[in-house]
Design an enzyme around this catalytic site. Sequence first.
Site, PDB file in Angstrom:
ATOM      1  CG  HIS A 132      57.082  34.002  40.388  1.00  0.00           C
ATOM      2  ND1 HIS A 132      57.261  35.333  40.106  1.00  0.00           N
ATOM      3  CD2 HIS A 132      58.316  33.472  40.585  1.00  0.00           C
ATOM      4  CE1 HIS A 132      58.554  35.596  40.118  1.00  0.00           C
ATOM      5  NE2 HIS A 132      59.221  34.488  40.408  1.00  0.00           N
ATOM      6  CG  HIS A 133      52.642  29.690  43.806  1.00  0.00           C
ATOM      7  ND1 HIS A 133      53.807  29.102  43.385  1.00  0.00           N
ATOM      8  CD2 HIS A 133      52.492  29.304  45.098  1.00  0.00           C
ATOM      9  CE1 HIS A 133      54.327  28.401  44.351  1.00  0.00           C
ATOM     10  NE2 HIS A 133      53.557  28.497  45.403  1.00  0.00           N
ATOM     11  CB  ALA A 134      48.702  33.331  46.492  1.00  0.00           C
TER      12      ALA A 134
END
Length: 136
Positions: A50-52
């Site tokens: 749930h991130h970049a």
Amino acid sequence: MVSLVEWVDFPPLGDDRGSLVALEGGKTVPFAIERVYYLFGTGRGVSRGHHAHRRLQQVAVCVTGHCRMSLDDGGQREEVLLNSPTRGLLIRSMVWREMCDFSPDCVLLVLASEHYDESDYIRDYGRFLAELGRDS
Ligand code: T46
């Protein structure tokens, strides 16, 4: 549209004693490796990621068991099954990733192009789209 899914194949170097895979930065892995970490013991039903990352590139290899990973560049989303110790998934910068459906024995090995830096993470999807210049 170009697929977000880029596999890196690691030829097994085994013989009749068993298998061996070598991961070499700048050779089988398309960047210099600055960090290695692994995820294991992920509980049933848990979703991670749930991130970049703004700059970081990574290759993820499921050395045991399996899990699913979705990749999203703000325009398209693709999901893959990671279930092979001889195949890694290249995750480029500015790609949102989520992992789920970890088998109890899953060990997800990750090779990273940079040392750990929390300021490289984008952990809010709206901000990710904004940094890509897209509306949420
Ligand atoms: C990614 C996916 C595939 C560190 O202190 N050093 C490290 O090198 C890493 C990777 C994490 N951490 C700390 C940061 C958090 O307090 O370990 C904790 C768990 O990290 P996070 O919540 O980011 O874990 P995941 O599974 O959501 O994501 C990880 C990587 O962080 C990320 O870069 O692409 O695996």
